[in-house]
Design a protein around this motif. Sequence first.
Motif, PDB file in Angstrom:
ATOM      1  N   SER A  69      -8.672  -1.523  -4.283  1.00 50.89           N
ATOM      2  CA  SER A  69      -9.722  -1.072  -5.194  1.00 50.89           C
ATOM      3  C   SER A  69      -9.671  -1.865  -6.497  1.00 50.89           C
ATOM      4  CB  SER A  69      -9.609   0.435  -5.433  1.00 50.89           C
ATOM      5  OG  SER A  69      -8.296   0.803  -5.800  1.00 50.89           O
ATOM      6  N   SER A  70      -9.135  -1.300  -7.569  1.00 56.45           N
ATOM      7  CA  SER A  70      -9.254  -1.904  -8.890  1.00 56.45           C
ATOM      8  C   SER A  70      -8.503  -3.228  -8.990  1.00 56.45           C
ATOM      9  CB  SER A  70      -8.729  -0.944  -9.955  1.00 56.45           C
ATOM     10  OG  SER A  70      -8.845  -1.513 -11.233  1.00 56.45           O
ATOM     11  N   LYS A  71      -9.171  -4.222  -9.596  1.00 61.54           N
ATOM     12  CA  LYS A  71      -8.551  -5.527  -9.815  1.00 61.54           C
ATOM     13  C   LYS A  71      -7.765  -5.559 -11.119  1.00 61.54           C
ATOM     14  CE  LYS A  71     -11.238  -9.122  -9.093  1.00 61.54           C
ATOM     15  NZ  LYS A  71     -10.531  -9.895  -8.068  1.00 61.54           N
ATOM     16  N   TRP A  72      -7.940  -4.559 -11.983  1.00 60.49           N
ATOM     17  CA  TRP A  72      -7.271  -4.552 -13.265  1.00 60.49           C
ATOM     18  C   TRP A  72      -7.219  -3.118 -13.782  1.00 60.49           C
ATOM     19  CZ3 TRP A  72     -11.626  -2.496 -14.789  1.00 60.49           C
ATOM     20  CH2 TRP A  72     -12.843  -3.089 -14.473  1.00 60.49           C
ATOM     21  N   VAL A  73      -6.496  -2.919 -14.892  1.00 60.32           N
ATOM     22  CA  VAL A  73      -6.450  -1.628 -15.573  1.00 60.32           C
ATOM     23  C   VAL A  73      -7.036  -1.824 -16.965  1.00 60.32           C
ATOM     24  CG1 VAL A  73      -4.980   0.196 -16.491  1.00 60.32           C
ATOM     25  CG2 VAL A  73      -4.429  -0.842 -14.289  1.00 60.32           C
ATOM     26  N   SER A  74      -7.982  -0.971 -17.355  1.00 59.60           N
ATOM     27  CA  SER A  74      -8.642  -1.097 -18.652  1.00 59.60           C
ATOM     28  C   SER A  74      -8.751   0.268 -19.305  1.00 59.60           C
ATOM     29  CB  SER A  74     -10.047  -1.697 -18.470  1.00 59.60           C
ATOM     30  OG  SER A  74     -10.800  -1.601 -19.666  1.00 59.60           O
TER      31      SER A  74
ATOM     32  N   ALA B 236       0.815  -1.215   0.000  1.00 56.53           N
ATOM     33  CA  ALA B 236       0.000   0.000   0.000  1.00 56.53           C
ATOM     34  C   ALA B 236       0.846   1.261   0.000  1.00 56.53           C
ATOM     35  CB  ALA B 236      -0.932   0.004   1.215  1.00 56.53           C
ATOM     36  N   LEU B 237       2.148   1.129   0.225  1.00 55.67           N
ATOM     37  CA  LEU B 237       3.042   2.282   0.191  1.00 55.67           C
ATOM     38  C   LEU B 237       3.785   2.407  -1.135  1.00 55.67           C
ATOM     39  CD1 LEU B 237       4.600   1.889   3.779  1.00 55.67           C
ATOM     40  CD2 LEU B 237       2.789   3.464   3.067  1.00 55.67           C
ATOM     41  N   ASP B 238       3.575   1.452  -2.039  1.00 54.07           N
ATOM     42  CA  ASP B 238       4.300   1.425  -3.312  1.00 54.07           C
ATOM     43  C   ASP B 238       3.594   2.322  -4.325  1.00 54.07           C
ATOM     44  OD1 ASP B 238       5.449   0.839  -5.780  1.00 54.07           O
ATOM     45  OD2 ASP B 238       5.822  -1.245  -5.236  1.00 54.07           O
ATOM     46  N   PRO B 239       4.263   3.359  -4.854  1.00 54.20           N
ATOM     47  CA  PRO B 239       3.609   4.257  -5.824  1.00 54.20           C
ATOM     48  C   PRO B 239       3.162   3.546  -7.093  1.00 54.20           C
ATOM     49  CG  PRO B 239       5.975   4.712  -5.671  1.00 54.20           C
ATOM     50  CD  PRO B 239       5.648   3.794  -4.548  1.00 54.20           C
ATOM     51  N   HIS B 240       3.804   2.433  -7.437  1.00 56.31           N
ATOM     52  CA  HIS B 240       3.398   1.684  -8.636  1.00 56.31           C
ATOM     53  C   HIS B 240       1.955   1.206  -8.502  1.00 56.31           C
ATOM     54  CE1 HIS B 240       3.455  -1.287 -11.892  1.00 56.31           C
ATOM     55  NE2 HIS B 240       3.006  -2.169 -11.022  1.00 56.31           N
ATOM     56  N   TRP B 241       1.604   0.674  -7.345  1.00 53.98           N
ATOM     57  CA  TRP B 241       0.252   0.166  -7.151  1.00 53.98           C
ATOM     58  C   TRP B 241      -0.759   1.311  -7.130  1.00 53.98           C
ATOM     59  CZ3 TRP B 241      -0.383  -4.595  -8.278  1.00 53.98           C
ATOM     60  CH2 TRP B 241       0.614  -5.542  -8.005  1.00 53.98           C
ATOM     61  N   TRP B 242      -0.382   2.448  -6.602  1.00 58.13           N
ATOM     62  CA  TRP B 242      -1.293   3.602  -6.614  1.00 58.13           C
ATOM     63  C   TRP B 242      -1.518   4.095  -8.037  1.00 58.13           C
ATOM     64  CZ3 TRP B 242      -4.215   5.627  -2.769  1.00 58.13           C
ATOM     65  CH2 TRP B 242      -3.971   5.141  -1.474  1.00 58.13           C
ATOM     66  N   GLU B 243      -0.470   4.087  -8.846  1.00 60.84           N
ATOM     67  CA  GLU B 243      -0.612   4.529 -10.232  1.00 60.84           C
ATOM     68  C   GLU B 243      -1.555   3.608 -11.004  1.00 60.84           C
ATOM     69  OE1 GLU B 243       2.225   5.414 -14.144  1.00 60.84           O
ATOM     70  OE2 GLU B 243       3.133   5.158 -12.163  1.00 60.84           O
ATOM     71  N   ARG B 244      -1.556   2.335 -10.686  1.00 64.47           N
ATOM     72  CA  ARG B 244      -2.449   1.370 -11.332  1.00 64.47           C
ATOM     73  C   ARG B 244      -3.864   1.425 -10.776  1.00 64.47           C
ATOM     74  NH1 ARG B 244      -0.758  -3.024 -14.188  1.00 64.47           N
ATOM     75  NH2 ARG B 244      -2.489  -4.213 -13.298  1.00 64.47           N
TER      76      ARG B 244
END
Length: 424
Positions: free
Chosen positions: A374-379, A347-355
């Motif tokens: 939140s989101s399970k995927w990026v579309s 939860a502290l990783d900016p990569h996961w926040w960007e996704r």
Amino acid sequence: MADPNDEHLLDGLRVIEVGDEVSAYAGKLLAGLGADVIKVEPPEGCSTRNIGPFYEDEPGPERSLFWWHYSIGKRSLTLDLESDDGRATLLGLLATADLFLDARPKRTMDQHGPDEEKIREAHPDIVIARMSPFGDSGPWADYRGSDLVHLALGGPMMNCGYDPQPDGTYDTPPIAPQIWQAYHIAGELTVMNAIGALIDRGRSGRAQTLHTAVHNAVAKNTELDLMSWVYRRARFYRQTCRHAMEEVSPLPMIGPTKDGRWVMALPRGRSQSLIDFLDSYGMAADLNDMPPEGGGANTRSRGETAAHLQEVSQRLIRKFRFEDVPWREAQDLGHLWAPLRKPHENALDPHWWERGSFARVAHPEHDAEFVYTSSKWVSSETSWKVGPRAPLVGEYNDEILEDLRPPPPGEVSRSDGGGPPPGV
């Protein structure tokens, strides 16, 4: 192309959910996909509000983190379904919906109703998705279950635990997977089937009734061992920190760092790029002298080669503190290296926040925001709907019941069920 932040896959659909922890995840998925999910609770609130842990360790129906997590994005309506008035209100509500997610025990449905026949009389176009421990028919139909029972009886528990002894027998018991995995498996399958039924309704005009037995769903989702047993009667063996397989691999696929953390390093036979990577840190040892796999009396088998590569890789990992392990360099070379993080570290990783994997959700009753998955995927076409926070007991009663009151003359009601949105 439309802004994905403004469109969700199930926009315009209404779902009525009746159930406890069995249906909680399925309802959460449908809300995340954009459906208006109305959770019908008894007057005192759903029993899952009593599942801990609780906010600031203080129990209460509005403080259950289980309830917060699984009810985000839903609205709720409190009804006494053991009363005639409560059942009549539910039938009226179902007439405004597209999908009925029903996880009541079969005996409760049989005793109090409404059953499928009455629901179809009230609204023949609604898709019904039933979830139950062992299905609604057969000798186990009235049996109760739990996450633990389903994981043990369905098979996944036998896949989890520690290595056997050298003779192949186990001296430690299996270990149950955590985080309500049985209901996650059944929930995923129920939602996929429900979406398929909604698509079929849009094309054929028929409304189906679906049945998901949690046991059946879990028993068919044990990774590779089910197909290996069905086709070849091959047994699988659980292993420490790695997938159950037909043979126990020589070494665990993770190595400890000097400060007691762990990093996954998965070898795939003899790899010159991995050997060169280890050599760049002065850790190649005898790897450059290894003969090719197979073909001669002095050569190693693939398993021996992988075990030796794993052993040398773990020596390198032990040279570093957790935050300094060069796992990204290994990944850039195509190798399966990754740090084993604690949940909060993701939860502290900016990569996961960007996704969009995490989001902050406001809780006005606590004058605070909290981080949620939140989101399970990026579309590029649709997005995950985040929030609002889980409903308080009775919070949406007036708002939802207002929909059931006859509209003023000249206004159109939402009694046609809404129908599926374009493409569904």
